[in-house]
Scaffold this motif. Structure first.
Motif, PDB file in Angstrom:
ATOM      1  N   ASP A  41       0.831  -1.202   0.000  1.00  0.00           N
ATOM      2  CA  ASP A  41       0.000   0.000   0.000  1.00  0.00           C
ATOM      3  C   ASP A  41       0.866   1.253   0.000  1.00  0.00           C
ATOM      4  O   ASP A  41       0.567   2.223  -0.721  1.00  0.00           O
ATOM      5  N   ALA A  44       2.131   1.812  -3.443  1.00  0.00           N
ATOM      6  CA  ALA A  44       1.078   2.342  -4.311  1.00  0.00           C
ATOM      7  C   ALA A  44       0.855   3.834  -4.047  1.00  0.00           C
ATOM      8  O   ALA A  44       0.639   4.615  -4.984  1.00  0.00           O
ATOM      9  N   SER A  55      -6.366   8.774  -4.712  1.00  0.00           N
ATOM     10  CA  SER A  55      -6.995   7.458  -4.659  1.00  0.00           C
ATOM     11  C   SER A  55      -8.496   7.575  -4.417  1.00  0.00           C
ATOM     12  O   SER A  55      -8.923   8.201  -3.455  1.00  0.00           O
ATOM     13  N   ILE A  73      -5.132   0.657  -1.948  1.00  0.00           N
ATOM     14  CA  ILE A  73      -5.353  -0.573  -2.691  1.00  0.00           C
ATOM     15  C   ILE A  73      -6.103  -1.557  -1.810  1.00  0.00           C
ATOM     16  O   ILE A  73      -6.051  -1.475  -0.583  1.00  0.00           O
ATOM     17  N   CYS A 101      -7.041  -1.610  -7.446  1.00  0.00           N
ATOM     18  CA  CYS A 101      -6.662  -0.232  -7.162  1.00  0.00           C
ATOM     19  C   CYS A 101      -7.337   0.717  -8.139  1.00  0.00           C
ATOM     20  O   CYS A 101      -7.847   0.311  -9.185  1.00  0.00           O
ATOM     21  N   ASP A 111      -9.788   2.242 -12.737  1.00  0.00           N
ATOM     22  CA  ASP A 111     -10.044   1.197 -11.747  1.00  0.00           C
ATOM     23  C   ASP A 111      -9.759  -0.152 -12.405  1.00  0.00           C
ATOM     24  O   ASP A 111     -10.291  -0.443 -13.481  1.00  0.00           O
TER      25      ASP A 111
END
Length: 265
Positions: A41, A44, A55, A73, A101, A111
């Motif tokens: 994570d 990301a 996000s 994520i 994600c 997505d």
């Protein structure tokens, strides 16, 4: 309400999809035995920050969730079907990991999801991942202008059952664009010729969660769907758009990608 995108809007969506592709590629490349899910994570988050994206997962709180989602994520291991929160769990050799994600860039969302094993897969996991891929490809093949959402759903369900797996009907695909989740909903089971019509400019996130041994999982915490004990699952997600005259990739992440198809196809 179903929103149809223009060619220019799809070009803008491509950039968000490319950020998602980079995140998925990075997590697959870096996920190793001994790594904590929370480390994936963090990685990301770094990709999002570098791209200047945000996000759509972080802080997302659907009606069934008592708290906002705390990560960028979803990491679902082995029998966790989807929506797993990355935490202290450390990956082990042979784990089946699904990573989902999203990214929002300049007001447009992307997505997607992938599934892979930590190290070489055993034959059962390899077959599960392959069947999920076949179901995804079947859904994409059924997504043609003039068709119906039910055509996609029926194709996904048929491919999953042909591989010997149950079908998760609690979740499915959806539209995507200005928001991560837009109309229409795309069930993983359906009847051909039913549902909203597919028109040029419609962007869909087509998903296929596959599950083994049983047709239903249990909800063992407010965010995560878990399969019956000993079962495994795989998840693949893709975007598909039907433009009037475009044919180019929105995102590309290994075998999971978003593409544009010509309406004449």
């Amino acid at each position: 309400m179903v929103e149809v995108k223009t060619a220019g809007e799809v070009q803008a969506m491509r950039a968000a999809g490319q950020v998602v592709a980079r995140i998925l590629a990075a997590t697959r490349a870096e996920a190793k035995a001994g790594m904590a899910l929370a480390e994936l994570d963090e990685m990301a988050r770094g990709v999002l920050a570098e791209a200047g994206a945000t996000s759509p997962f972080l802080g997302y709180q659907p009606g069934f969730a008592p708290i906002p989602f705390p990560a960028v994520i979803c990491t679902s291991v082995n029998d966790a079907a989807l929506h797993g929160i990355p935490g202290r769990y450390r990956l082990a050799a042979g784990d089946l990991l699904s990573v989902d994600c999203g990214a929002v860039l300049d007001g447009w969302a992307g997505d997607a999801a992938i599934s892979f094993t930590i190290g070489p897969p055993d034959p059962a996991d390899a077959r599960l991942i392959a069947t999920a891929g076949e179901a995804l490809r079947a859904g994409i093949a059924a997504a043609v202008p003039g068709g119906r959402v039910g055509d996609i759903s029926a194709a996904i369900g048929a491919a999953g059952r042909a591989g010997g797996y149950g079908i998760c009907t609690d979740f499915g695909g959806h539209g995507v664009g200005r928001a991560m989740h837009e109309d229409p909903h795309i069930p993983n089971e359906g009847r051909r010729g039913r549902g909203p019509r597919l028109v040029p400019g419609l962007v869909l996130a087509i998903r296929r969660p596959g599950q083994l041994r049983d047709r239903r999982g249990r909800l063992d915490d407010p965010q995560r769907r878990r399969q019956p004990r000993g079962s495994r699952r795989a998840h693949r997600g893709d975007h598909r758009r039907w433009p009037a005259d475009l044919d180019a990739a929105l995102t590309h992440a290994h075998r999971w990608r978003s593409v544009l198809v010509r309406s004449a196809q």
